[in-house]
Every structure is written in structure tokens, then in C-alpha cells.
Write a protein that holds these residues in place. Structure first.
Motif, PDB file in Angstrom:
ATOM      1  N   PRO A  57      59.642  48.476  18.427  1.00  6.89           N
ATOM      2  CA  PRO A  57      59.187  47.082  18.351  1.00  6.89           C
ATOM      3  C   PRO A  57      57.922  46.902  17.530  1.00  6.89           C
ATOM      4  O   PRO A  57      57.777  45.896  16.815  1.00  6.89           O
ATOM      5  CB  PRO A  57      58.917  46.702  19.812  1.00  6.89           C
ATOM      6  N   ILE A  58      57.015  47.871  17.614  1.00  7.04           N
ATOM      7  CA  ILE A  58      55.767  47.747  16.850  1.00  7.04           C
ATOM      8  C   ILE A  58      56.064  47.717  15.357  1.00  7.04           C
ATOM      9  O   ILE A  58      55.575  46.832  14.624  1.00  7.04           O
ATOM     10  CB  ILE A  58      54.789  48.910  17.189  1.00  7.04           C
ATOM     11  N   VAL A  59      56.905  48.649  14.919  1.00  3.41           N
ATOM     12  CA  VAL A  59      57.280  48.665  13.507  1.00  3.41           C
ATOM     13  C   VAL A  59      58.029  47.370  13.167  1.00  3.41           C
ATOM     14  O   VAL A  59      57.804  46.770  12.111  1.00  3.41           O
ATOM     15  CB  VAL A  59      58.136  49.908  13.181  1.00  3.41           C
ATOM     16  N   GLY A  60      58.862  46.957  14.102  1.00  2.00           N
ATOM     17  CA  GLY A  60      59.600  45.716  13.901  1.00  2.00           C
ATOM     18  C   GLY A  60      58.672  44.541  13.665  1.00  2.00           C
ATOM     19  O   GLY A  60      58.885  43.734  12.757  1.00  2.00           O
ATOM     20  N   MET A  62      55.613  44.650  12.552  1.00  2.00           N
ATOM     21  CA  MET A  62      54.960  44.792  11.253  1.00  2.00           C
ATOM     22  C   MET A  62      55.866  44.319  10.121  1.00  2.00           C
ATOM     23  O   MET A  62      55.428  43.640   9.195  1.00  2.00           O
ATOM     24  CB  MET A  62      54.544  46.257  11.023  1.00  2.00           C
ATOM     25  N   VAL A  63      57.154  44.713  10.221  1.00  2.00           N
ATOM     26  CA  VAL A  63      58.113  44.290   9.198  1.00  2.00           C
ATOM     27  C   VAL A  63      58.239  42.765   9.199  1.00  2.00           C
ATOM     28  O   VAL A  63      58.256  42.124   8.144  1.00  2.00           O
ATOM     29  CB  VAL A  63      59.490  44.965   9.429  1.00  2.00           C
ATOM     30  N   ALA A  64      58.290  42.200  10.410  1.00  2.00           N
ATOM     31  CA  ALA A  64      58.421  40.748  10.523  1.00  2.00           C
ATOM     32  C   ALA A  64      57.217  40.043   9.907  1.00  2.00           C
ATOM     33  O   ALA A  64      57.358  39.042   9.197  1.00  2.00           O
ATOM     34  CB  ALA A  64      58.577  40.356  11.992  1.00  2.00           C
ATOM     35  N   VAL A  65      56.023  40.576  10.185  1.00  2.00           N
ATOM     36  CA  VAL A  65      54.815  39.986   9.623  1.00  2.00           C
ATOM     37  C   VAL A  65      54.888  40.014   8.100  1.00  2.00           C
ATOM     38  O   VAL A  65      54.617  39.019   7.428  1.00  2.00           O
ATOM     39  CB  VAL A  65      53.545  40.721  10.132  1.00  2.00           C
ATOM     40  N   GLN A  66      55.346  41.153   7.581  1.00  2.00           N
ATOM     41  CA  GLN A  66      55.453  41.240   6.129  1.00  2.00           C
ATOM     42  C   GLN A  66      56.457  40.215   5.601  1.00  2.00           C
ATOM     43  O   GLN A  66      56.244  39.584   4.573  1.00  2.00           O
ATOM     44  CB  GLN A  66      55.876  42.642   5.699  1.00  2.00           C
ATOM     45  N   TYR A  67      57.543  40.078   6.326  1.00  2.00           N
ATOM     46  CA  TYR A  67      58.594  39.146   5.908  1.00  2.00           C
ATOM     47  C   TYR A  67      58.047  37.729   5.827  1.00  2.00           C
ATOM     48  O   TYR A  67      58.254  37.007   4.859  1.00  2.00           O
ATOM     49  CB  TYR A  67      59.753  39.240   6.899  1.00  2.00           C
ATOM     50  N   PHE A  68      57.289  37.346   6.866  1.00  2.00           N
ATOM     51  CA  PHE A  68      56.791  35.973   6.888  1.00  2.00           C
ATOM     52  C   PHE A  68      55.562  35.778   6.013  1.00  2.00           C
ATOM     53  O   PHE A  68      55.241  34.673   5.622  1.00  2.00           O
ATOM     54  CB  PHE A  68      56.514  35.543   8.330  1.00  2.00           C
ATOM     55  N   MET A  69      54.883  36.877   5.726  1.00  2.00           N
ATOM     56  CA  MET A  69      53.680  36.785   4.905  1.00  2.00           C
ATOM     57  C   MET A  69      53.974  37.089   3.443  1.00  2.00           C
ATOM     58  O   MET A  69      53.077  37.047   2.612  1.00  2.00           O
ATOM     59  CB  MET A  69      52.642  37.806   5.389  1.00  2.00           C
ATOM     60  N   SER A  70      55.227  37.429   3.146  1.00  2.00           N
ATOM     61  CA  SER A  70      55.515  38.018   1.835  1.00  2.00           C
ATOM     62  C   SER A  70      55.056  37.139   0.677  1.00  2.00           C
ATOM     63  O   SER A  70      54.542  37.645  -0.308  1.00  2.00           O
ATOM     64  CB  SER A  70      56.989  38.357   1.705  1.00  2.00           C
ATOM     65  N   ASP A  71      55.207  35.815   0.807  1.00  2.99           N
ATOM     66  CA  ASP A  71      54.789  34.994  -0.338  1.00  2.99           C
ATOM     67  C   ASP A  71      53.299  35.134  -0.618  1.00  2.99           C
ATOM     68  O   ASP A  71      52.871  35.189  -1.757  1.00  2.99           O
ATOM     69  CB  ASP A  71      55.212  33.527  -0.191  1.00  2.99           C
ATOM     70  N   ARG A  72      52.509  35.218   0.466  1.00  2.00           N
ATOM     71  CA  ARG A  72      51.069  35.360   0.253  1.00  2.00           C
ATOM     72  C   ARG A  72      50.737  36.746  -0.332  1.00  2.00           C
ATOM     73  O   ARG A  72      49.897  36.878  -1.200  1.00  2.00           O
ATOM     74  CB  ARG A  72      50.314  35.141   1.562  1.00  2.00           C
ATOM     75  N   LEU A  73      51.465  37.762   0.174  1.00  2.00           N
ATOM     76  CA  LEU A  73      51.261  39.111  -0.354  1.00  2.00           C
ATOM     77  C   LEU A  73      51.614  39.174  -1.837  1.00  2.00           C
ATOM     78  O   LEU A  73      50.932  39.815  -2.630  1.00  2.00           O
ATOM     79  CB  LEU A  73      52.128  40.120   0.411  1.00  2.00           C
TER      80      LEU A  73
END
Lengths: 314, 198
Positions: A57-60, A62-73
Motif C-alpha cells: 500500500p505504501i508504494v501504491g 506513492m504511485v498514486a501521488v505521482q499519478y495525480f501530481m504528474s502534470d506538476r512534475l
């Protein structure tokens, strides 16, 4: 490995625009570092004795955060600056007109201040889409060509290519993650299981992991290439002018610029100019792995479509 | 004609050059170009070579004597870059191409194979077919390089070196290949000829 879900207009490097690599490289480097970070973090938790049940779940997350933050990244890693309709009314008007034609919400618009001609679209769904163009591409292309380029990027948005790619990537990442865990499990006998002394078995799992990952990557790349042709096609159908994108691609790819300035009469002897063989140009081997299909092929298909539309042979 | 029976392999290549006949006919039937009448052969003149020294009388016998002679009108012009042009004019495009081939072949068979540079055909687009792409009245040259045995389009935009419409050329190259012309694949070999005397 994790990936940004970005559809870049042209990832091909050319002699004319070597620095084109920069944009793509920065994105992939950031993404690679993030993936690397996740892996280290997961392994650290694992080594510290955390149960798999907690690590996943922790990795999950992190992946989710990246997914939702991807445009800013992506904005951060490419140096793209979002611009308002007041700052750049013309570009906004063009994007809005096209978005209406595609029947999608008006995406955010960003500009990258670089002479290298390129463009990309990102966003997990049409509501969160962002289209970025470089100042170089604005300067180099005519309005008709720039419209075709933005049309191509909006086609990615309308076709939900970023989501398709995200799901494909997720499946590949998940598979390789599970395989890696299985591998470590067998190696160290984690989860309280007895130590497995079967070295051959470990090697097998390791090999299969690599093969699965490799095939997964190839499938994702093939999928990306396929979506690329799709976006070219959608863009052409919406605009009714496939030639415009072909013109734009020709212009920014720099292939046209390889037509020389030199006069034929300057050749001294007949054989003096059989100098650089095509092999030195290093093309061909990259085809399998490049996310974008070869530009020549895209241009060829667009020209063919142009011909068909013109003669009404749809 | 004795020129074709020599033991030395001719430097030019009829199978590649003759593709221009079909391509021209196809584009004409599509209404894309006006009938072409003019072409030229450019070579590096060398007065030490007897055939070149007597080029006018030699070409007269090659083009006018014998059964099946095309009787294509020709003129000899020297350009300011030290090259000699044989400018040919014929209302029948098949004859024109045949004459261009004959002239090149005759020069090539008579110690001039290393001097031959190119054959050039002049074609005008009317724009009725390729209306999106080619403007009406666009003048193009189709250059056949003897060393490469292939054609490429040339659209000069001025008289000085480097002034050419590369985008139109690239596009035209694709269209011409589609219509059967043997096209030079390497764009870096598409060298221009500025100041063509026709």
C-alpha cells in the motif's frame, strides 16, 4: 519502472536539433529517479522487516501521488510555464477553438522557452489536460501547421492516450514488482518461509522477471507508437488537412534541411561524394524502442491520407 | 546506332532514366503538369577529348542521322561555372527523353563518362491536381544524376547557391516516387544547379 504519461510530438533527435533530447531526457530522468527511489524505499522497508502487506500500500500511495501530481512534475522537469489567456491570447484562442472541435474541455496551456521545436500533451483525463508548446515551434511553424500540431496533441487527450498508457505502465510495473518480490522471497526466504536452496529456481525466476519486464516494455512502446499513428489520424480527420501536420513534422524534424546548399558543379570527381554511408546516421536500430514511430513513416502515412482525401477515396 | 553496342558499360542507366516517361504521363493525365518540352545534359567540357571538341557535328549525326532518329533540336551553351550544357527541345516527351539518353550515352561512350554530371528536365505544375500542395505555374527541374542513377526535384527560388524551396522539393520527391520515378533516397545528395540556362 514508472513513466510519465506524456505524449510528445517528436522525440526524434536530428542533426539539426540535437538538444531536442533534452526535453525527453529530463522527463525520463525524473521518472527514472522516482522509480529508483520507490524501489530503494520498498527494499529498505523490506530489509527492515516490514511485511509485504504494508509495503504494497505504501508504494501504491506513492504511485498514486505521482499519478495525480504528474502534470506538476512534468511542468517542473521540462521548465514549462503555464500561461493564462491574458498572457498569450492567440495561443489560447487556437487551443480553445480546437478543443471545441474535439468536444473536450479547454486544456491548460503552457509554454517552454526554448528554440527547440516541440510540443506535448499530458494529464490523466481531458479535464486535467495540459498542452505545452515550445517558443521554438511557435516561431518556426505557420498558423496552419501549429494548429495541426496542437490538434495532434489534443487528439491524444481526446483519445485518452495518457490513461491508456498509464494503465499499461501500471500493469507492467505491477508485474515486475511482484516478480521482483517473488525473487527476493526465494533468495532470502522471507515471510517466515524456509530458505530455498534451489539456486536454479532462483535463476529461473530472475530470468523470467527480466523477460516479463522486457516484453512488457516492448508492448508499452508498441502501444505508444500505435496511439501516435492514431493521433495523427484523428487530427487529420478533425482538421481535414493531413498535409498540415506532415508539413510541420517535416519542418521540425529537420530532414528537409539535409537538402544541401551545394551546387552539383562543385563535385570534382564522380566518386568523391560517396562519403558518408547511411549506416553512420545510426537509424534503424532505434525503431523498436523509440516511443514515436519513425517520422518518415508518419509523414508518409499523412501524405497518403492527404492524397486519399483529395481524391475522395476515403 | 553504334553508340549502344560498345563493349564499355555505359555510365547512364536507361531503366532508371526512362521512369521519367511514365511519371510525366501519369502526372499529365492527372492534370498536374503541363507538357514538358525542354531538357538538358550538363557535363564538364574537355577539349582534349575529340568527341567533345566536335560536339556539335557529333550530336548532329547522333540525333539526326539514321532510322528512328529523334531529330530533337539542340543548342550548346557554356555556363559561367565552366560547364557545358546541351539544351534539347522536343514536343514529344518520349523523344525528348530518348534524345537526352542518347546524348548522355554518346558522351559517356566517348571518354566522357567521368565528365557527365546530370540530365535535367523542366516541368511546370498547373496546380489543378495538387492544388493544396503545388502552386499553379510552379517551375520545377527534375535532375538525373549520372553517378547516382536517380532523379530528384529541384525548385530554385533564386539565382545564387542555396536558394531553393526545400519543403516543396521534399514533398515533390515523395509524390514523384509514388508515381514511379526513380528518386535519389539520400536527401544530402540532392545538390542544386543554380542558373540553369533554360
Amino acid at each position: 519502472m514508472l513513466r510519465f504519461e506524456v505524449m510528445i510530438l517528436s522525440s526524434t533527435t536530428t542533426r539539426k536539433f540535437h538538444k531536442d533530447r533534452g526535453l525527453v531526457t529530463r522527463m525520463y530522468f525524473t521518472m527514472f529517479m522516482l522509480g529508483f527511489l520507490y524501489a530503494i524505499f520498498a527494499l529498505f522497508l523490506y530489509a527492515a522487516g516490514t511485511a509485504m502487506i504494508f509495503i504494497a500500500p505504501i508504494v501504491g500511495i506513492m504511485v498514486a501521488v505521482q499519478y495525480f501530481m504528474s502534470d506538476r512534475l512534468i511542468l517542473m522537469s521540462t521548465g514549462a510555464k503555464q500561461v493564462s489567456s491574458e498572457q498569450n491570447p492567440e495561443l489560447h484562442r487556437m487551443v480553445k477553438t480546437l478543443a471545441d472541435r474535439y468536444e473536450i474541455p479547454i486544456p491548460k496551456v503552457a509554454i517552454i522557452d526554448t528554440a527547440i521545436p516541440n510540443a506535448f500533451a499530458t494529464g490523466r483525463n481531458p479535464k486535467n489536460a495540459l498542452v505545452a508548446v515550445t517558443t521554438g515551434i511557435q516561431k518556426r511553424l505557420t498558423e496552419r501547421e501549429l494548429q495541426a500540431v496542437i490538434g495532434h496533441e489534443l487528439a491524444h487527450v481526446a483519445n485518452r492516450d495518457m490513461r491508456v498508457l498509464a494503465i499499461a505502465n501500471f500493469l507492467v510495473t505491477l508485474t515486475s514488482f511482484l516478480m521482483t518480490m517473488l525473487f527476493w522471497n526465494m533468495l532470502f526466504g522471507g515471510m517466515g518461509g524456509r530458505r530455498n536452496n534451489n539456486g536454479g529456481g532462483v535463476m529461473m525466476v530472475y530470468l523470467v522477471t527480466i523477460i516479463v519486464y522486457f516484453i512488457g516494455q516492448l508492448l508499452v512502446l508498441a502501444l505508444t507508437r500505435y496511439r501516435e499513428y492514431g493521433a495523427d489520424h484523428t487530427g487529420a480527420e478533425i482538421s481535414g488537412d493531413p498535409g498540415a501536420l506532415a508539413d510541420a513534422l517535416e519542418k521540425i524534424s529537420g530532414t528537409v534541411n539535409t537538402i544541401p546548399d551545394k551546387d552539383l558543379r562543385k563535385l570534382q570527381t564522380a566518386n568523391a561524394f560517396l562519403v558518408i554511408p547511411a549506416a553512420l546516421k545510426g537509424e534503424g536500430s532505434m525503431n523498436l524502442f523509440s516511443t514515436h514511430p519513425p517520422l518518415e513513416e508518419r509523414i508518409r502515412r499523412l501524405r497518403e491520407l492527404e492524397q486519399r482525401m483529395r481524391y475522395g477515396l476515403r | 546506332m553504334g553508340w549502344f553496342s560498345g563493349s564499355k558499360t555505359p555510365k547512364n542507366d536507361w531503366s532508371a532514366m526512362s521512369t521519367v516517361i511514365n511519371t510525366e504521363a501519369k502526372l499529365q493525365s492527372l492534370g498536374g503538369i503541363t507538357p514538358s518540352r525542354r531538357a538538358g545534359v550538363i557535363y564538364r567540357n574537355d577539349e582534349e577529348i575529340p568527341f567533345m571538341k566536335e560536339i556539335k557535328s557529333e550530336l548532329n549525326s547522333v540525333l539526326y542521322i539514321g532510322d528512328g532518329a529523334t531529330k530533337t533540336a539542340f543548342e550548346i551553351e557554356d555556363d559561367d561555372r565552366g560547364m557545358r550544357w546541351i539544351v534539347l527541345e522536343d514536343g514529344n516527351f518520349g523523344d525528348l527523353v530518348s534524345s537526352v539518353y542518347t546524348v548522355g550515352n554518346a558522351i559517356g561512350m566517348n571518354e566522357g563518362s567521368d565528365n557527365l554530371l546530370a540530365a535535367v528536365f523542366e516541368l511546370y505544375f498547373t496546380g489543378t491536381v495538387e492544388d493544396n500542395t503545388y502552386r499553379s505555374g510552379l517551375r520545377t527541374y527534375w535532375i538525373y544524376r549520372y553517378d547516382r542513377k536517380a532523379f530528384y526535384p529541384f525548385v530554385p527560388t533564386g539565382e545564387s547557391e542555396g536558394e531553393r524551396d526545400r519543403q516543396t522539393e521534399a514533398r515533390l520527391g515523395q509524390d514523384l516516387r509514388k508515381h514511379g520515378l526513380t528518386i535519389e533516397k539520400s536527401l544530402t545528395e540532392w545538390m542544386g544547379l543554380w542558373g540553369i540556362p533554360f
